[in-house]
Design an enzyme around this catalytic site. Structure first.
Site, mmCIF file in Angstrom:
data_model
loop_
_atom_site.group_PDB
_atom_site.id
_atom_site.type_symbol
_atom_site.label_atom_id
_atom_site.label_comp_id
_atom_site.label_asym_id
_atom_site.label_seq_id
_atom_site.Cartn_x
_atom_site.Cartn_y
_atom_site.Cartn_z
ATOM 1 N N LYS A 101 -4.207 -69.370 26.066
ATOM 2 C CA LYS A 101 -4.824 -68.017 26.748
ATOM 3 C C LYS A 101 -3.763 -67.261 27.500
ATOM 4 O O LYS A 101 -2.830 -67.572 28.209
ATOM 5 C CB LYS A 101 -5.614 -68.486 27.770
ATOM 6 C CG LYS A 101 -6.244 -67.343 28.709
ATOM 7 C CD LYS A 101 -7.504 -67.752 29.726
ATOM 8 C CE LYS A 101 -7.771 -66.793 30.780
ATOM 9 N NZ LYS A 101 -8.625 -67.076 31.849
HETATM 10 C C1 R5P Z 1 -6.511 -67.879 36.417
HETATM 11 O O1 R5P Z 1 -5.710 -67.934 36.105
HETATM 12 C C2 R5P Z 1 -7.795 -68.401 35.992
HETATM 13 O O2 R5P Z 1 -7.905 -68.832 34.596
HETATM 14 C C3 R5P Z 1 -9.092 -67.149 36.190
HETATM 15 O O3 R5P Z 1 -9.771 -67.807 37.296
HETATM 16 C C4 R5P Z 1 -9.898 -66.806 35.166
HETATM 17 O O4 R5P Z 1 -9.765 -67.415 34.186
HETATM 18 C C5 R5P Z 1 -9.538 -65.371 35.385
HETATM 19 O O5 R5P Z 1 -10.485 -64.706 34.439
HETATM 20 P P1 R5P Z 1 -10.579 -62.986 34.655
HETATM 21 O O6 R5P Z 1 -9.062 -62.372 34.744
HETATM 22 O O7 R5P Z 1 -10.945 -62.532 33.285
HETATM 23 O O8 R5P Z 1 -11.431 -62.494 35.499
#
Ligand code: R5P
Length: 294
Positions: free
Chosen positions: A203
């Site tokens: 990711k």
């Molecule tokens: C952090 O690094 C995590 O993976 C997050 O909590 C999350 O997945 C971030 O999602 P978004 O940036 O789309 O709110």
């Protein structure tokens, strides 16, 4: 013991029908074992082979983020529209109905809160518990260039080894520290290292320039991270560009659950990711669904 009276002689061996030999549909995943492929197929959805993951794991280091104060109220209604859910085991056990049938990607690292140095993470789940929860993958942050870079790499490789024993894929997440330059050179380095060290998918953030070199040089599927909340049309444009430039889907949190109309937004994102709907059309769909709800 099975009844052996009147056993029917088998005779139709379909000799003229070749046995199918399709390769598994995901990039870099052909050589994986059946259990791992099966778990990945719960996250990435044919025929597009892409995913819309809904990230709601923010509480593991920042507590009840805006939009996630009550997951039972705000997130459970969105579940039918995601392909996979990224979350902690605490929220999974307490709040997600066990009838949820799509992929579950469990947050497997943790330690510091927002008040401390975030790269100082360790593994935060036993792989046996991940198997007990029937998860489809385990996610770990990797802080390339961060203060605790080697420790986070050790978390990744330990998790990959445990995952291989149990047939559970590992998602390596490129975690960008405050002072890190977010450019293609950095993300090429981080994504490639994560894949080379064994993660089955990665990711990472979208970048305007040369994102396709990040996906091209990573031998496993890359899922785009959502990042900070953007206006809905901008978030849809970012998702469209990411999948056009080789991402195998998105893992979005705030851009969905902090939207004025999260249910409409996740459906619009899904149209972009799976059907390559143009962002402007997906935005119209978002507006229509939003107004229908009113
Ligand atoms: C952090 O690094 C995590 O993976 C997050 O909590 C999350 O997945 C971030 O999602 P978004 O940036 O789309 O709110």
């Amino acid at each position: 013991m099975a009844d052996t009276d009147n056993v029917k002689e088998s005779k139709d061996f379909c000799l003229d029908v070749p046995v199918p030999r399709e390769a598994f549909f995901l990039k870099g995943s052909t050589a994986l074992d059946w259990g791992m492929q099966n778990r990945l197929a719960r996250i990435f959805r044919p025929p597009s082979g892409r995913t819309v993951m809904l990230a709601i794991d923010h509480g593991y280091f920042q507590g009840p983020t805006s939009g996630l104060e009550r997951i039972d109220v705000n997130i459970v209604p969105l579940l039918p529209y995601c392909d996979a859910l990224m979350l902690t085991r605490g929220i999974l056990r307490t709040t997600i109905p066990p009838s949820f049938g799509q992929g579950v990607v469990v947050r497997a690292s943790g330690g510091p809160s927002v008040l401390k140095e975030l790269s100082n993470e360790r593994l935060a789940i036993d792989v046996e518990d991940a198997a007990r929860l029937n998860v489809s993958a385990m996610a770990v942050q990797v802080f390339i260039g961060g203060e605790h870079e080697t420790q986070s790499i050790d978390n990744l490789t330990t998790l990959v080894d445990l995952g291989l024993r149990f047939g559970i894929p590992t998602l390596g997440v490129t975690a960008v520290g405050k002072d890190m330059v977010r450019d293609a050179r950095y993300f090429r380095l981080a994504c490639r290292m994560i894949a080379e060290l064994g993660a089955q998918f990665v990711k990472t953030y979208y970048i305007e320039k040369d994102f396709e070199t990040v996906t091209a040089s990573c031998p496993v599927p890359v899922v785009m991270a959502g990042g900070k909340k953007l206006p809905e049309l901008d978030a849809l444009k970012m998702a469209y560009r990411a999948v056009s430039e080789g991402a195998s889907g998105v893992d979005m949190g705030r851009n969905i659950f902090q939207s004025d109309a999260p249910t409409a937004m996740i459906q619009a994102v899904s149209k972009v990711v799976h059907e390559m709907m143009k962002p402007e059309d997906a935005y119209d769909l978002f507006q229509t669904l939003k107004n229908e709800k009113k």
